[in-house]
Design a protein around this motif. Sequence first.
Motif, PDB file in Angstrom:
ATOM      1  N   LYS A 122       0.830  -1.202   0.000  1.00 48.16           N
ATOM      2  CA  LYS A 122       0.000   0.000   0.000  1.00 48.16           C
ATOM      3  C   LYS A 122       0.868   1.258   0.000  1.00 48.16           C
ATOM      4  O   LYS A 122       0.610   2.198  -0.746  1.00 48.16           O
ATOM      5  CB  LYS A 122      -0.939   0.005   1.208  1.00 48.16           C
ATOM      6  CG  LYS A 122      -1.851   1.198   1.238  1.00 48.16           C
ATOM      7  CD  LYS A 122      -2.799   1.163   2.416  1.00 48.16           C
ATOM      8  CE  LYS A 122      -3.723   2.383   2.351  1.00 48.16           C
ATOM      9  NZ  LYS A 122      -4.566   2.521   3.493  1.00 48.16           N
ATOM     10  N   ARG A 132      -6.645  -4.330  -6.086  1.00 47.73           N
ATOM     11  CA  ARG A 132      -7.312  -4.071  -4.797  1.00 47.73           C
ATOM     12  C   ARG A 132      -6.925  -2.690  -4.265  1.00 47.73           C
ATOM     13  O   ARG A 132      -7.771  -1.940  -3.755  1.00 47.73           O
ATOM     14  CB  ARG A 132      -6.927  -5.138  -3.766  1.00 47.73           C
ATOM     15  CG  ARG A 132      -7.751  -6.395  -3.838  1.00 47.73           C
ATOM     16  CD  ARG A 132      -7.573  -7.285  -2.593  1.00 47.73           C
ATOM     17  NE  ARG A 132      -6.200  -7.592  -2.266  1.00 47.73           N
ATOM     18  CZ  ARG A 132      -5.501  -8.582  -2.800  1.00 47.73           C
ATOM     19  NH1 ARG A 132      -6.039  -9.354  -3.709  1.00 47.73           N
ATOM     20  NH2 ARG A 132      -4.250  -8.792  -2.423  1.00 47.73           N
ATOM     21  N   LEU A 133      -5.653  -2.341  -4.372  1.00 51.88           N
ATOM     22  CA  LEU A 133      -5.186  -1.039  -3.861  1.00 51.88           C
ATOM     23  C   LEU A 133      -5.795   0.111  -4.657  1.00 51.88           C
ATOM     24  O   LEU A 133      -6.137   1.148  -4.089  1.00 51.88           O
ATOM     25  CB  LEU A 133      -3.659  -0.958  -3.911  1.00 51.88           C
ATOM     26  CG  LEU A 133      -2.934  -1.847  -2.914  1.00 51.88           C
ATOM     27  CD1 LEU A 133      -1.440  -1.887  -3.209  1.00 51.88           C
ATOM     28  CD2 LEU A 133      -3.177  -1.375  -1.499  1.00 51.88           C
ATOM     29  N   LYS A 134      -5.954  -0.073  -5.961  1.00 55.51           N
ATOM     30  CA  LYS A 134      -6.542   0.976  -6.790  1.00 55.51           C
ATOM     31  C   LYS A 134      -8.020   1.190  -6.438  1.00 55.51           C
ATOM     32  O   LYS A 134      -8.524   2.307  -6.527  1.00 55.51           O
ATOM     33  CB  LYS A 134      -6.382   0.648  -8.272  1.00 55.51           C
ATOM     34  CG  LYS A 134      -4.958   0.842  -8.770  1.00 55.51           C
ATOM     35  CD  LYS A 134      -4.804   0.408 -10.197  1.00 55.51           C
ATOM     36  CE  LYS A 134      -5.401   1.409 -11.152  1.00 55.51           C
ATOM     37  NZ  LYS A 134      -5.117   1.058 -12.561  1.00 55.51           N
ATOM     38  N   LYS A 135      -8.693   0.118  -6.055  1.00 57.06           N
ATOM     39  CA  LYS A 135     -10.119   0.207  -5.707  1.00 57.06           C
ATOM     40  C   LYS A 135     -10.353   0.827  -4.348  1.00 57.06           C
ATOM     41  O   LYS A 135     -11.408   1.386  -4.090  1.00 57.06           O
ATOM     42  CB  LYS A 135     -10.763  -1.182  -5.762  1.00 57.06           C
ATOM     43  CG  LYS A 135     -10.921  -1.709  -7.159  1.00 57.06           C
ATOM     44  CD  LYS A 135     -11.508  -3.095  -7.148  1.00 57.06           C
ATOM     45  CE  LYS A 135     -11.519  -3.669  -8.559  1.00 57.06           C
ATOM     46  NZ  LYS A 135     -11.981  -5.066  -8.563  1.00 57.06           N
ATOM     47  N   SER A 136      -9.366   0.702  -3.441  1.00 50.63           N
ATOM     48  CA  SER A 136      -9.582   1.200  -2.070  1.00 50.63           C
ATOM     49  C   SER A 136      -9.306   2.672  -1.942  1.00 50.63           C
ATOM     50  O   SER A 136      -8.791   3.325  -2.770  1.00 50.63           O
ATOM     51  CB  SER A 136      -8.705   0.431  -1.090  1.00 50.63           C
ATOM     52  OG  SER A 136      -7.345   0.649  -1.349  1.00 50.63           O
TER      53      SER A 136
END
Length: 177
Positions: free
Chosen positions: A138, A173-177
Amino acid sequence: MKQADLISLITVNNLIEKTIVVERNEILKYEMTVDTDIYFVKEGSLRAFVYDGDEERTIRFAYQNNILVSIDSFLTEKPSEFVIQAIKRSTIHIIPKERFLHFIAEDQLHLQLWVGIMEDLVLQQIEREKDLLISSPKERFERVMKRSPQLFQEIPNRHIANYLRMTPETLSRLKKS
């Protein structure tokens, strides 16, 4: 920005020896070869990587109006482990080292600009090393996103994930959060 200044001077001073089109996935520079050319990306995108066993380790990207150089080979005129590959169909202006060296030798401002580019490159490399030392995916993602937001518009996720030393799924996942 110093690189933008250099790009303007390259165009104005006709340093471009030739322009080529490199197809998607085509190799522009092979590992263990000497390559002293400067590649100016007119359109498209490139990546520089090294082989780590059977894996490719992406270390740098270039897209429209960026410059990419196998800097170790450029400076030493010895073979480099770097591979430069087109990520997508790209139009590349090629500037030979000899022509560029003559350019920076003829004017103090040109030399100062080159020194500035080299300083920026060193600072970028320090940032890259810090990124690799950070264990949290992250944090690596956030640092690169802050430093180079355009990267995420220009480069496919699988290459960015490789650059960030994470899986494409983790990056997603990191781009979505």
